[in-house]
Design a protein around this motif. Structure first.
Motif, mmCIF file in Angstrom:
data_model
loop_
_atom_site.group_PDB
_atom_site.id
_atom_site.type_symbol
_atom_site.label_atom_id
_atom_site.label_comp_id
_atom_site.label_asym_id
_atom_site.label_seq_id
_atom_site.Cartn_x
_atom_site.Cartn_y
_atom_site.Cartn_z
ATOM 1 N N GLY A 71 0.801 -1.216 0.000
ATOM 2 C CA GLY A 71 0.000 0.000 0.000
ATOM 3 C C GLY A 71 0.835 1.268 0.000
ATOM 4 N N THR A 74 -0.099 5.024 -4.376
ATOM 5 C CA THR A 74 -1.508 5.296 -4.672
ATOM 6 C C THR A 74 -1.796 4.959 -6.127
ATOM 7 N N ASP A 75 -0.795 5.060 -6.965
ATOM 8 C CA ASP A 75 -0.816 4.539 -8.332
ATOM 9 C C ASP A 75 0.633 4.243 -8.707
ATOM 10 N N THR A 78 2.972 7.256 -7.960
ATOM 11 C CA THR A 78 2.747 8.153 -6.820
ATOM 12 C C THR A 78 2.927 7.415 -5.505
ATOM 13 N N ASN A 80 2.456 6.762 -1.692
ATOM 14 C CA ASN A 80 1.525 7.026 -0.597
ATOM 15 C C ASN A 80 2.408 7.393 0.592
ATOM 16 N N LYS A 81 2.691 8.678 0.720
ATOM 17 C CA LYS A 81 3.680 9.161 1.685
ATOM 18 C C LYS A 81 3.332 8.773 3.113
ATOM 19 N N GLU A 82 2.083 8.898 3.489
ATOM 20 C CA GLU A 82 1.687 8.563 4.865
ATOM 21 C C GLU A 82 1.882 7.084 5.157
ATOM 22 N N ALA A 83 1.508 6.228 4.211
ATOM 23 C CA ALA A 83 1.656 4.780 4.417
ATOM 24 C C ALA A 83 3.128 4.397 4.551
ATOM 25 N N TYR A 84 3.973 4.947 3.682
ATOM 26 C CA TYR A 84 5.394 4.595 3.723
ATOM 27 C C TYR A 84 6.049 5.167 4.977
#
Length: 146
Positions: A71, A74-75, A78, A80-84
């Protein structure tokens, strides 16, 4: 007194030169510096297993798979800064001594837009390679093995 000084010097000389001996035990190497820092596995074993069976070819495909499964994207292009960022912070909680390295990885690789310049764009590769470099730059002394 002078005789004793000579005797002590001769005895010490017979044991060799510990400074040059320690240098002799380490050979010069042209291995990548990355082999010197024992960075613990960053990936979730479940996602690593899924993306390894079979292992996908190329420098991007397996990392892309792990990032997608985790996760972290996001694509395809891109992060997903918060998830990483949350993943790195959670990893840090389980690996004492790595907080400075994780902070550098977040600053350099999450808060900015790294590019590692493969022949084709691959956000997962860019971020993961940046993370490894940041961790290496701030490798804790306990993990340094060269």
């Amino acid at each position: 007194m002078f005789k004793w000084l000579i005797i002590v010097a001769l005895v010490a000389a017979s044991y060799g030169d510990p400074i040059s001996e320690s240098r002799d035990n380490k050979s010069a190497t042209l291995k990548p510096l990355s082999v010197c820092c024992d960075i613990p596995e960053l990936g979730d074993p479940k996602h690593l297993a899924k993306c390894s069976n079979p292992k996908l070819p190329g420098p991007c495909n397996d990392i892309q798979c792990v990032f997608e499964e985790s996760g972290f994207l996001t694509d395809v292009n891109t992060l997903n800064k918060e998830a990483y960022k949350n993943h790195l912070k959670q990893w840090e909680e389980n690996h004492a001594g790595w907080s400075v390295a994780v902070d550098k990885a977040i600053k350099d690789c999450v808060d900015s837009d790294p590019r590692q310049h493969l022949n084709y764009p691959c956000k997962a590769y860019d971020v993961f390679t940046c993370t490894g470099i940041a961790m290496l730059k701030k490798c804790p002394a306990a993990a340094w093995k060269c």
